[in-house]
Design a protein around this motif. Structure first.
Motif, short mmCIF file in Angstrom:
data_model
loop_
_atom_site.label_atom_id
_atom_site.label_comp_id
_atom_site.label_asym_id
_atom_site.label_seq_id
_atom_site.Cartn_x
_atom_site.Cartn_y
_atom_site.Cartn_z
N GLY A 144 0.72 -1.15 -0.10
CA GLY A 144 0.01 0.06 -0.13
C GLY A 144 0.77 1.27 -0.17
O GLY A 144 0.57 2.36 -0.78
N LEU A 145 1.95 1.20 0.57
CA LEU A 145 2.79 2.57 0.90
C LEU A 145 3.49 2.75 -0.42
O LEU A 145 3.23 3.98 -1.10
N ARG A 146 3.99 1.79 -1.10
CA ARG A 146 4.91 2.13 -2.40
C ARG A 146 3.61 2.72 -3.58
O ARG A 146 3.96 3.40 -4.44
N GLU A 147 2.43 1.80 -3.43
CA GLU A 147 1.52 2.18 -4.53
C GLU A 147 1.06 3.63 -4.23
O GLU A 147 0.54 4.24 -5.13
N SER A 148 0.72 4.09 -2.84
CA SER A 148 0.20 5.32 -2.86
C SER A 148 1.25 6.37 -3.26
O SER A 148 1.08 7.49 -3.78
N LEU A 149 2.41 6.08 -2.95
CA LEU A 149 3.64 6.85 -3.45
C LEU A 149 3.76 7.14 -4.89
O LEU A 149 3.89 8.12 -5.63
N MET A 150 3.35 6.00 -5.60
CA MET A 150 3.44 5.70 -6.99
C MET A 150 2.26 6.68 -7.63
O MET A 150 2.33 7.49 -8.48
N ALA A 151 0.99 6.29 -6.98
CA ALA A 151 -0.24 7.31 -7.25
C ALA A 151 0.10 8.69 -7.25
O ALA A 151 -0.43 9.60 -8.33
N PHE A 152 0.89 9.31 -6.02
CA PHE A 152 0.96 10.73 -5.93
C PHE A 152 1.73 11.28 -6.90
O PHE A 152 1.78 12.19 -7.41
N GLY A 153 2.85 10.28 -7.05
CA GLY A 153 3.84 10.82 -8.25
C GLY A 153 3.41 10.87 -9.53
O GLY A 153 3.72 11.73 -10.19
N ALA A 154 2.34 10.02 -10.01
CA ALA A 154 1.75 9.91 -11.00
C ALA A 154 0.82 11.25 -11.16
O ALA A 154 0.99 11.81 -12.26
N GLU A 155 0.34 11.75 -10.18
CA GLU A 155 -0.63 13.02 -10.26
C GLU A 155 0.32 13.98 -10.36
O GLU A 155 -0.13 14.87 -11.15
N TYR A 156 1.62 14.01 -9.80
CA TYR A 156 2.36 15.32 -9.87
C TYR A 156 3.00 15.62 -11.14
O TYR A 156 2.91 16.49 -11.78
N PHE A 157 3.42 14.24 -11.79
CA PHE A 157 3.82 14.47 -13.19
C PHE A 157 2.75 14.22 -14.21
O PHE A 157 3.21 14.31 -15.65
N GLN A 158 1.55 14.12 -13.88
CA GLN A 158 0.44 14.32 -14.96
C GLN A 158 0.59 13.00 -15.82
O GLN A 158 0.55 12.90 -16.92
N LEU A 159 0.93 11.69 -15.07
CA LEU A 159 1.11 10.45 -15.77
C LEU A 159 -0.30 9.36 -15.40
O LEU A 159 -1.18 10.19 -14.75
N ASP A 160 -0.23 8.32 -16.09
CA ASP A 160 -1.36 7.50 -15.69
C ASP A 160 -1.22 6.85 -14.55
O ASP A 160 -0.23 6.04 -14.43
N PRO A 161 -2.28 7.22 -13.53
CA PRO A 161 -1.95 6.59 -11.97
C PRO A 161 -2.38 5.16 -12.42
O PRO A 161 -1.63 4.54 -11.45
N HIS A 162 -3.16 4.62 -13.15
CA HIS A 162 -3.38 3.19 -13.11
C HIS A 162 -2.07 2.45 -13.61
O HIS A 162 -1.84 1.46 -13.18
#
Length: 304
Positions: A237-255
């Motif tokens: 859950g922690l790595r996934e949450s950081l990946m999702a947050f980073g995706a939002e920051y860089f405007q990437l595909d969160p999925h």
């Protein structure tokens, strides 16, 4: 002892809360239907290459730890050290309490070899620190290929050089003995992180991604720092949450970002599961049975 047990319960509750909060946050950011669809369309060949790359990284990581152990006078064969390392990997996912796989390795080596627990702890600490150094180097290299961050290359290079110089000075000042193996241990650390990065690249290929890899790899590497955060189930859950947050920051595909993290988690769990053999067959480690979590924690507290 009562105070110690109470503190252990508090730590475990804290870990559970962190893990549950992270999983809940991720679940609010993604669609599980889209995740399922993407998983069903994965290329199995690239997933196998990702698994192979990660497995190689752990073989090298085991050898790196053994190099640090040799510095403190522990002469253990690579094969035996790998067996112990495999058990430690599995315990990082499932061992209750606050000790994890590293704590177990410290306990085992202290119990079965003529070495002080603090010496083993120091070797394990620098094993982890070398990994953090390698992670910083590779992350810095990725940053230089990402102009959108607007960080001048001279700044990134200077930070890496100053950080490495400070690290070497710290070793020279307080832990001179570890300098003798600095080059080999840190080359192994770079190899470990490189193969894990290759694993992430293979996962992206498996998911059919053909865009720019560097933003996804950057947030993947940064999310690797989750290993230092107290959590349960190997940081689920922690790595996934950081990946999702980073995706939002860089405007990437969160999925896509979360899928990369989830598949990497599954791969790491599969590799760690090889330690099950030694839990079922402890005689392969030269003992009749493995110690309980309570025994390990009590021994480590007494060492302190």
């Amino acid at each position: 002892m009562k105070k110690s047990r109470s503190w252990t319960y508090v730590k475990n509750i804290f870990k559970i809360l962190i893990t549950v909060a992270a999983i809940y946050w991720v679940s609010q950011k993604i669609s599980f239907i889209e995740l399922k669809s993407a998983l069903e369309e994965c290329n199995p060949l690239y997933l196998f290459l990702a698994l192979l790359s990660y497995a190689i990284s752990q073989l090298v990581a085991s050898s790196r730890l053994n190099s640090f152990l040799k510095v403190i006078g522990l002469d253990i064969s690579e094969r035996y050290n790998l067996r112990l390392y495999q058990v430690g990997l599995l315990y990082n996912f499932f061992l209750p309490g606050g000790i994890g796989g590293d704590g177990y390795k410290i306990y085992f080596l202290k119990k079965h070899y003529a070495v002080r627990g603090r010496r083993v702890l120091t070797a394990v600490f620098f094993d982890r620190l070398s990994g953090l150094w390698a992670l910083s180097i590779i992350t810095g290299c990725l940053i230089m290929f990402m102009p959108r961050l607007s960080i001048p290359n001279i700044v990134t290079v200077s930070v890496l050089i100053i950080g490495t110089a400070t690290y070497l000075y710290f070793l020279q000042l307080f832990f001179k003995e570890f300098l003798s193996k600095f080059i080999i241990t840190h080359l192994k650390a770079l190899t470990v992180q490189s193969f894990q990065t290759l694993s992430a690249i293979a996962i992206l290929y498996a998911l059919g991604f053909d865009g720019k890899f560097s933003p996804y790899l950057l947030i993947f590497l940064v999310s690797s720092l989750v290993a230092i955060v107290p959590s349960m189930l190997g940081g689920a859950g922690l790595r996934e949450s950081l990946m999702a947050f980073g995706a939002e920051y860089f405007q990437l595909d969160p999925h896509l970002a979360v899928l990369v993290s989830l598949l990497f988690y599954i791969i790491s769990l599969l590799v760690a599961s090889s330690g099950l053999y030694y839990i079922l067959r402890p005689e392969r480690l030269g003992i009749n049975k493995l110690p309980s979590a309570e025994e390990v924690e009590e021994e480590l507290e007494n060492e302190e």
